[in-house]
Design a protein around this motif. Structure first.
Motif, PDB file in Angstrom:
ATOM      1  N   GLN A  48      -6.031 -19.438  25.178  1.00  0.00           N
ATOM      2  CA  GLN A  48      -5.390 -18.157  25.401  1.00  0.00           C
ATOM      3  C   GLN A  48      -3.871 -18.279  25.491  1.00  0.00           C
ATOM      4  O   GLN A  48      -3.174 -17.282  25.633  1.00  0.00           O
ATOM      5  CB  GLN A  48      -5.940 -17.502  26.673  1.00  0.00           C
ATOM      6  N   SER A  49      -3.329 -19.489  25.399  1.00  0.00           N
ATOM      7  CA  SER A  49      -1.889 -19.677  25.458  1.00  0.00           C
ATOM      8  C   SER A  49      -1.236 -19.056  24.231  1.00  0.00           C
ATOM      9  O   SER A  49      -1.662 -19.289  23.109  1.00  0.00           O
ATOM     10  CB  SER A  49      -1.551 -21.164  25.538  1.00  0.00           C
ATOM     11  N   LEU A  50      -0.196 -18.263  24.447  1.00  0.00           N
ATOM     12  CA  LEU A  50       0.548 -17.646  23.364  1.00  0.00           C
ATOM     13  C   LEU A  50       2.033 -17.865  23.607  1.00  0.00           C
ATOM     14  O   LEU A  50       2.466 -17.967  24.763  1.00  0.00           O
ATOM     15  CB  LEU A  50       0.255 -16.144  23.290  1.00  0.00           C
ATOM     16  N   PRO A  51       2.837 -17.914  22.543  1.00  0.00           N
ATOM     17  CA  PRO A  51       4.287 -18.005  22.733  1.00  0.00           C
ATOM     18  C   PRO A  51       4.792 -16.801  23.527  1.00  0.00           C
ATOM     19  O   PRO A  51       4.163 -15.736  23.547  1.00  0.00           O
ATOM     20  CB  PRO A  51       4.829 -17.992  21.304  1.00  0.00           C
ATOM     21  N   GLY A  52       5.930 -16.956  24.172  1.00  0.00           N
ATOM     22  CA  GLY A  52       6.493 -15.877  24.963  1.00  0.00           C
ATOM     23  C   GLY A  52       6.670 -14.603  24.167  1.00  0.00           C
ATOM     24  O   GLY A  52       7.143 -14.635  23.034  1.00  0.00           O
ATOM     25  N   GLY A  53       6.280 -13.486  24.752  1.00  0.00           N
ATOM     26  CA  GLY A  53       6.423 -12.190  24.095  1.00  0.00           C
ATOM     27  C   GLY A  53       5.208 -11.754  23.315  1.00  0.00           C
ATOM     28  O   GLY A  53       5.108 -10.585  22.928  1.00  0.00           O
ATOM     29  N   PHE A  54       4.244 -12.653  23.066  1.00  0.00           N
ATOM     30  CA  PHE A  54       3.017 -12.305  22.343  1.00  0.00           C
ATOM     31  C   PHE A  54       1.882 -12.016  23.324  1.00  0.00           C
ATOM     32  O   PHE A  54       1.806 -12.627  24.395  1.00  0.00           O
ATOM     33  CB  PHE A  54       2.586 -13.439  21.411  1.00  0.00           C
ATOM     34  N   VAL A  55       1.008 -11.104  22.935  1.00  0.00           N
ATOM     35  CA  VAL A  55      -0.148 -10.750  23.760  1.00  0.00           C
ATOM     36  C   VAL A  55      -1.355 -10.512  22.868  1.00  0.00           C
ATOM     37  O   VAL A  55      -1.224 -10.251  21.664  1.00  0.00           O
ATOM     38  CB  VAL A  55       0.105  -9.467  24.588  1.00  0.00           C
ATOM     39  N   TYR A  56      -2.527 -10.607  23.451  1.00  0.00           N
ATOM     40  CA  TYR A  56      -3.740 -10.139  22.793  1.00  0.00           C
ATOM     41  C   TYR A  56      -3.803  -8.632  22.981  1.00  0.00           C
ATOM     42  O   TYR A  56      -3.671  -8.131  24.113  1.00  0.00           O
ATOM     43  CB  TYR A  56      -4.980 -10.783  23.407  1.00  0.00           C
ATOM     44  N   LEU A  57      -4.028  -7.904  21.901  1.00  0.00           N
ATOM     45  CA  LEU A  57      -4.063  -6.445  22.002  1.00  0.00           C
ATOM     46  C   LEU A  57      -5.163  -5.986  22.951  1.00  0.00           C
ATOM     47  O   LEU A  57      -5.016  -4.963  23.630  1.00  0.00           O
ATOM     48  CB  LEU A  57      -4.258  -5.820  20.615  1.00  0.00           C
ATOM     49  N   ARG A  58      -6.268  -6.728  23.028  1.00  0.00           N
ATOM     50  CA  ARG A  58      -7.356  -6.335  23.935  1.00  0.00           C
ATOM     51  C   ARG A  58      -6.892  -6.295  25.383  1.00  0.00           C
ATOM     52  O   ARG A  58      -7.448  -5.555  26.199  1.00  0.00           O
ATOM     53  CB  ARG A  58      -8.534  -7.301  23.805  1.00  0.00           C
ATOM     54  N   ASP A  59      -5.886  -7.104  25.718  1.00  0.00           N
ATOM     55  CA  ASP A  59      -5.366  -7.104  27.079  1.00  0.00           C
ATOM     56  C   ASP A  59      -4.480  -5.898  27.349  1.00  0.00           C
ATOM     57  O   ASP A  59      -4.232  -5.551  28.509  1.00  0.00           O
ATOM     58  CB  ASP A  59      -4.584  -8.390  27.357  1.00  0.00           C
ATOM     59  N   ILE A  60      -3.990  -5.253  26.300  1.00  0.00           N
ATOM     60  CA  ILE A  60      -3.165  -4.053  26.433  1.00  0.00           C
ATOM     61  C   ILE A  60      -4.026  -2.798  26.353  1.00  0.00           C
ATOM     62  O   ILE A  60      -3.891  -1.880  27.161  1.00  0.00           O
ATOM     63  CB  ILE A  60      -2.086  -4.008  25.327  1.00  0.00           C
ATOM     64  N   ASP A  61      -4.925  -2.761  25.366  1.00  0.00           N
ATOM     65  CA  ASP A  61      -5.802  -1.596  25.182  1.00  0.00           C
ATOM     66  C   ASP A  61      -7.107  -2.032  24.515  1.00  0.00           C
ATOM     67  O   ASP A  61      -7.176  -2.129  23.285  1.00  0.00           O
ATOM     68  CB  ASP A  61      -5.122  -0.521  24.339  1.00  0.00           C
ATOM     69  N   PRO A  62      -8.143  -2.289  25.313  1.00  0.00           N
ATOM     70  CA  PRO A  62      -9.420  -2.731  24.738  1.00  0.00           C
ATOM     71  C   PRO A  62     -10.157  -1.637  23.973  1.00  0.00           C
ATOM     72  O   PRO A  62     -11.137  -1.929  23.289  1.00  0.00           O
ATOM     73  CB  PRO A  62     -10.216  -3.171  25.967  1.00  0.00           C
ATOM     74  N   SER A  63      -9.687  -0.393  24.055  1.00  0.00           N
ATOM     75  CA  SER A  63     -10.373   0.694  23.342  1.00  0.00           C
ATOM     76  C   SER A  63     -10.019   0.714  21.853  1.00  0.00           C
ATOM     77  O   SER A  63     -10.724   1.350  21.064  1.00  0.00           O
ATOM     78  CB  SER A  63     -10.018   2.049  23.962  1.00  0.00           C
ATOM     79  N   ILE A  64      -8.962   0.042  21.455  1.00  0.00           N
ATOM     80  CA  ILE A  64      -8.587   0.009  20.038  1.00  0.00           C
ATOM     81  C   ILE A  64      -9.566  -0.893  19.290  1.00  0.00           C
ATOM     82  O   ILE A  64      -9.759  -2.056  19.646  1.00  0.00           O
ATOM     83  CB  ILE A  64      -7.145  -0.491  19.864  1.00  0.00           C
ATOM     84  N   ILE A  65     -10.176  -0.354  18.252  1.00  0.00           N
ATOM     85  CA  ILE A  65     -11.189  -1.087  17.485  1.00  0.00           C
ATOM     86  C   ILE A  65     -10.511  -2.180  16.663  1.00  0.00           C
ATOM     87  O   ILE A  65      -9.427  -1.981  16.114  1.00  0.00           O
ATOM     88  CB  ILE A  65     -11.960  -0.120  16.577  1.00  0.00           C
ATOM     89  N   GLN A  66     -11.158  -3.335  16.595  1.00  0.00           N
ATOM     90  CA  GLN A  66     -10.614  -4.442  15.813  1.00  0.00           C
ATOM     91  C   GLN A  66     -11.618  -4.923  14.770  1.00  0.00           C
ATOM     92  O   GLN A  66     -12.790  -5.119  15.069  1.00  0.00           O
ATOM     93  CB  GLN A  66     -10.224  -5.611  16.728  1.00  0.00           C
ATOM     94  N   ASP A  67     -11.131  -5.097  13.554  1.00  0.00           N
ATOM     95  CA  ASP A  67     -11.907  -5.660  12.445  1.00  0.00           C
ATOM     96  C   ASP A  67     -10.954  -6.569  11.682  1.00  0.00           C
ATOM     97  O   ASP A  67     -10.468  -6.231  10.608  1.00  0.00           O
ATOM     98  CB  ASP A  67     -12.452  -4.535  11.560  1.00  0.00           C
ATOM     99  N   ILE A  68     -10.645  -7.720  12.275  1.00  0.00           N
ATOM    100  CA  ILE A  68      -9.637  -8.620  11.726  1.00  0.00           C
ATOM    101  C   ILE A  68     -10.218  -9.332  10.515  1.00  0.00           C
ATOM    102  O   ILE A  68     -10.906 -10.341  10.617  1.00  0.00           O
ATOM    103  CB  ILE A  68      -9.155  -9.616  12.796  1.00  0.00           C
ATOM    104  N   ARG A  69      -9.930  -8.799   9.373  1.00  0.00           N
ATOM    105  CA  ARG A  69     -10.633  -9.165   8.156  1.00  0.00           C
ATOM    106  C   ARG A  69     -10.346 -10.588   7.683  1.00  0.00           C
ATOM    107  O   ARG A  69     -11.194 -11.225   7.058  1.00  0.00           O
ATOM    108  CB  ARG A  69     -10.282  -8.159   7.065  1.00  0.00           C
TER     109      ARG A  69
END
Length: 254
Positions: free
Chosen positions: A25-46
């Motif tokens: 789960q380590s990310l460079p500074g300033g990056f986030v997982y979108l699920r941690d901001i808004d889990p309601s947004i649907i994801q289909d990372i093709r």
């Protein structure tokens, strides 16, 4: 695929060592997982799947997770809140893209093969021409964490259709019932469709398809996102980019 032209962007590839599973789960500074901001947004990372124009996961996509700059994520959350009141949702196809994935696209374009699967996404353009025409770039804004590929989902509709491996689908410009199902509104083409019909203002789409595109562009614009004219699905947030990165996308820990 590609979004805005990157020729005007100074890109410094920042190589981050391959993450171990213990530090997934380590990310460079300033990056986030979108699920941690808004889990309601649907994801289909093709690009983390075989359901894309290469027919396999791209280099660097170790998980189907949308990773973005924090500011980008917060603005997507604001867009989602507006859409939720209309029984709509964003659906993410691609977010941060490791630089190695763009190089993977370069190798694919030069492999000398034009398969039926390629033609499903590139019905009229040879894959070797995709860079010259601005559909793919060896250096992409996606690698800065400030560019996105996305669409809209009508939450009241039946979005249950799944890809049938035994079925022969038409190319991405075909009517929605004939092309690969995407579980989203009908924007006139499928995602990553390298065709003039995929241009945001294409005159060849129906009035309803045009209305959906305008609705998406307007909702994103209210939060400062700019659409790329050759791809109705591609948006970027000016000023939120910077250096390009090459860290792999790893599973998010709960």
């Amino acid at each position: 695929m590609q979004g805005h032209s990157v020729k005007s962007i100074r890109i410094a590839i920042v190589l981050i060592g391959t993450f171990s599973a213990a530090h997934a789960q380590s990310l460079p500074g300033g990056f986030v997982y979108l699920r941690d901001i808004d889990p309601s947004i649907i994801q289909d990372i093709r690009y983390a799947t075989s359901n894309n124009f290469l027919g396999r996961p791209l280099a660097g996509y170790g998980a189907g997770e949308c990773v973005v700059k924090r500011e980008v994520g917060l603005r997507l959350k604001a867009v989602q809140q507006e859409l939720a009141a209309q029984n709509l949702s964003l659906k993410m196809f691609d977010c941060y893209r490791p630089a190695r994935a763009s190089l993977d696209m370069v190798r694919w374009s030069q492999n000398g093969h034009e398969s039926a699967a390629d033609r499903r996404y590139n019905p009229r353009i040879a894959k070797t021409e995709l860079f010259r025409l601005g559909y793919i770039a060896s250096r992409s804004q996606h690698s800065t964490g400030a560019a996105l590929d996305l669409t809209l989902v009508d939450l009241k509709a039946d979005n249950s259709a799944r890809i049938d491996p035994a079925k022969s689908y038409a190319d991405c410009t075909a009517p929605v019932a004939a092309r690969l199902p995407e579980g989203s509104v009908d924007m006139g083409t499928g995602y990553d469709c390298t065709d003039e019909k995929g241009h945001t203002a294409a005159p060849s789409i129906t009035a309803e398809q045009r209305a959906w595109r305008k609705r998406l562009v307007a909702a994103m614009a209210r939060q400062g996102f700019v659409n790329y004219s050759k791809e109705w699905w591609h948006f970027s947030l000016p000023g939120a980019g910077g250096a390009a990165y090459d860290f792999p996308i790893q599973p998010r820990r709960n």
